[in-house]
Design an enzyme around this catalytic site. Structure first.
Site, PDB file in Angstrom:
ATOM      1  N   LYS A 234      29.935  35.164  -0.545  1.00 38.57           N
ATOM      2  CA  LYS A 234      28.787  35.832  -1.182  1.00 38.57           C
ATOM      3  C   LYS A 234      27.664  36.022  -0.177  1.00 38.57           C
ATOM      4  CE  LYS A 234      25.798  33.173  -3.660  1.00 38.57           C
ATOM      5  NZ  LYS A 234      24.404  33.236  -3.234  1.00 38.57           N
ATOM      6  N   ASN A 235      27.332  34.940   0.549  1.00 43.48           N
ATOM      7  CA  ASN A 235      26.151  34.993   1.418  1.00 43.48           C
ATOM      8  C   ASN A 235      26.390  35.773   2.708  1.00 43.48           C
ATOM      9  OD1 ASN A 235      24.742  33.682  -0.520  1.00 43.48           O
ATOM     10  ND2 ASN A 235      24.759  31.667   0.483  1.00 43.48           N
TER      11      ASN A 235
ATOM     12  N   ARG B 110      10.651  28.611  -2.107  1.00 42.62           N
ATOM     13  CA  ARG B 110      11.322  29.691  -1.397  1.00 42.62           C
ATOM     14  C   ARG B 110      10.389  30.808  -0.911  1.00 42.62           C
ATOM     15  NH1 ARG B 110      17.334  30.545  -3.725  1.00 42.62           N
ATOM     16  NH2 ARG B 110      17.612  31.139  -1.580  1.00 42.62           N
TER      17      ARG B 110
ATOM     18  N   ASP C  32      24.286  23.918   0.250  1.00 39.40           N
ATOM     19  CA  ASP C  32      25.005  24.576  -0.846  1.00 39.40           C
ATOM     20  C   ASP C  32      26.231  23.778  -1.300  1.00 39.40           C
ATOM     21  OD1 ASP C  32      23.114  26.530  -0.749  1.00 39.40           O
ATOM     22  OD2 ASP C  32      24.350  27.986   0.326  1.00 39.40           O
TER      23      ASP C  32
ATOM     24  N   ARG D 155      27.481  34.080 -10.806  1.00 41.22           N
ATOM     25  CA  ARG D 155      26.722  34.737  -9.720  1.00 41.22           C
ATOM     26  C   ARG D 155      27.424  34.544  -8.388  1.00 41.22           C
ATOM     27  NH1 ARG D 155      20.522  33.555  -9.321  1.00 41.22           N
ATOM     28  NH2 ARG D 155      20.998  34.865  -7.541  1.00 41.22           N
TER      29      ARG D 155
ATOM     30  N   CYS E 171      11.987  29.599  -7.590  1.00 43.43           N
ATOM     31  CA  CYS E 171      13.221  29.581  -8.370  1.00 43.43           C
ATOM     32  C   CYS E 171      13.615  28.136  -8.601  1.00 43.43           C
ATOM     33  CB  CYS E 171      14.323  30.372  -7.689  1.00 43.43           C
ATOM     34  SG  CYS E 171      15.108  29.509  -6.364  1.00 43.43           S
TER      35      CYS E 171
END
Ligand code: EPU
Length: 424
Positions: A23-24, A127, A312, A404, A122
């Site tokens: 994803k990233n 952030r 993560d 997500r 968030c």
């Protein structure tokens, strides 16, 4: 009504998991297509909600694209930014996905202007994006903030510069790299982030005609060029997804073959610590086998930028350490509020004490199923992992967080003999 997942505990992971594209990595690669008017083909793109959000942002901006599904786990997207008519990332999209900030560098570099909504805080922390903005200013852009939007312009074009990040930032480094490829002259980025997703972006940009060296180290050099052209690129495998399924094997005392990449190279800090905890990693063709010792040993770990222990994977690792035979410590150094899963793990019988950004995890013999809810992407998966090892049934609410960033989890778990059930 939001979707939920029901998980019967005491299941054992045993099988093969094909790891999807990261994803990233996919998100900055999609943004990078704004840098050229020619067609860019991206393969191994994971079918995820965040990818769909980035595509809808690019669609708003005027990028034409065609998406073809190659398998349940990967798509090919052809994109062409030759009809761009809007330089704006609206609040509506940015509030859904902070990575929308990744269009800042490309839009500014190619069109000399952009409006990007300021992302708010968030679940995992404040952030800020101050370093992205300082970087753009160093390249000669004028940046102002108005009505919750960043307005950046570079009427005379961007100029190569030397910029040292006060601390490594992943998307900040990516934004700077994407802006500097079309700047006039040489840019040197110091204390840059070194994550594999940054290396993947640099490789794709170089295929498009950029001149980047040093990616993967803390100093990245970029010789600006006047235009970029078409390219064909496959997204690097998702090291976080791989690490997550490795922990699934560990926490269920099972075995998993992670297929699709060199995960030893992608997860050095993680593999070192998890070996200490009792996971056994063996090289197999195009992947890594992960098995678990009979007992999980307690470990101390601290999250850090690559090649350190990935933040993560912190929540998922905590789930594993909940059943270790002793006391573990986790220090979260990247996000100040990334312990939201602790309260939910506690509902499942975990014994964890949090002081600021330090969590002390006292291992328990048995976790217990419970109704829990997801707070963010990685936290949600830590609850899935705890549920697999627990006695009884767990129902996880707010599954949209999982979707997500994790591709088809029911299907991937089914490939390794684990049943999880989604319902409304
Ligand atoms: N920071 C600043 N100012 C900035 C930018 C960052 O102070 O302008 C600080 C942050 O507050 C944080 C640290 O620097 O304390 C590192 O943040 P970074 O910028 O590296 O994070 P990011 O680029 O916003 C990416 C991933 C995150 C991952 C972090 C750290 C993407 C799209 N997101 O975020 O992924 O946690 O790097 O590795 O690449 C996830 O996938 O679950 C996720 C949150």
């Amino acid at each position: 009504m939001t979707e939920k997942i029901r998980i019967q505990g005491k299941q054992i992971v045993d099988g093969v998991v094909p790891i999807s594209g990261a994803k990233n990595a996919a998100l900055p690669l999609l943004a990078a297509t704004l840098l050229s008017s020619e067609k860019i083909v991206l393969r191994n793109v994971p079918p995820l909600q965040d990818v769909r959000t980035m595509l809808s942002l690019l669609d708003d901006i005027g990028v034409r694209f065609h998406l073809k599904s190659d398998s349940p786990y990967a798509s090919t997207v052809e994109l062409q930014a030759d009809t761009v008519n809007d330089f704006r990332a609206s609040y509506d999209i940015v509030k859904r996905m902070r990575a929308s900030i990744l269009v800042l560098g490309p839009l500014l570099a190619r069109f000399g202007e952009c409006y990007v909504s300021l992302p708010g805080g968030c679940a995992i922390g404040v952030r800020p994006v101050d370093l992205h903005l300082q970087g753009m200013e160093a390249l000669g852009a004028t940046v102002s903030l108005k009505d919750g939007y960043i307005h950046a312009t570079s009427s005379k074009g961007l100029k190569g510069t030397e910029f040292e990040f006060p601390q490594p930032t992943v998307t900040g480094t990516e934004n700077m790299m994407m802006a500097a490829v079309l700047a006039d002259g040489k840019t040197i980025l110091k204390n840059a982030a070194r994550e594999p997703e940054i290396v993947d972006l640099a490789k794709c940009l170089n295929k498009m005609g950029a001149r980047i060296t040093g990616h993967g180290s803390a100093t990245i050099e970029i010789d600006g060029v006047t235009r970029l052209h078409s390219a064909d690129h496959a997204v690097v495998p998702d090291r976080i997804e791989a690490g997550t399924y490795a922990i699934a094997a560990g926490i269920t005392h099972g075995r998993v073959d992670l297929k699709g990449g060199n995960f030893r190279e992608l997860l050095p800090g993680f593999i070192e610590k998890m070996t200490e905890a009792g996971l056994i990693f063996t090289d197999i063709e195009n992947g890594l086998r992960v098995e678990s010792a009979e007992k999980i040993s307690p470990v101390d770990l601290e999250t850090a930028p690559f090649p350190g222990y990935p933040t993560d994977l912190q929540a998922q690792s905590m789930a594993l350490l909940c059943i270790a035979s002793g006391t573990s410590n986790i220090y979260e150094h990247i996000w100040e509020n990334r312990f939201m899963h602790v309260a939910e793990l506690a509902r499942m019988g975990a014994n964890i004490k949090v002081t600021g950004t330090h969590a002390c995890i006292y291992g328990v013999d048995q976790l217990l199923g419970a109704p829990v809810y997801a707070t963010d992407l990685r936290a949600s998966f830590s609850l899935v992992l705890a549920a697999l090892a627990a006695e009884g049934t767990t129902v996880l609410d707010r599954v949209y967080h999982l979707d997500r960033g994790y591709c088809k989890i029911e299907k991937k778990f089914a490939e390794c003999s684990v049943k999880i059930e989604r319902f409304k």
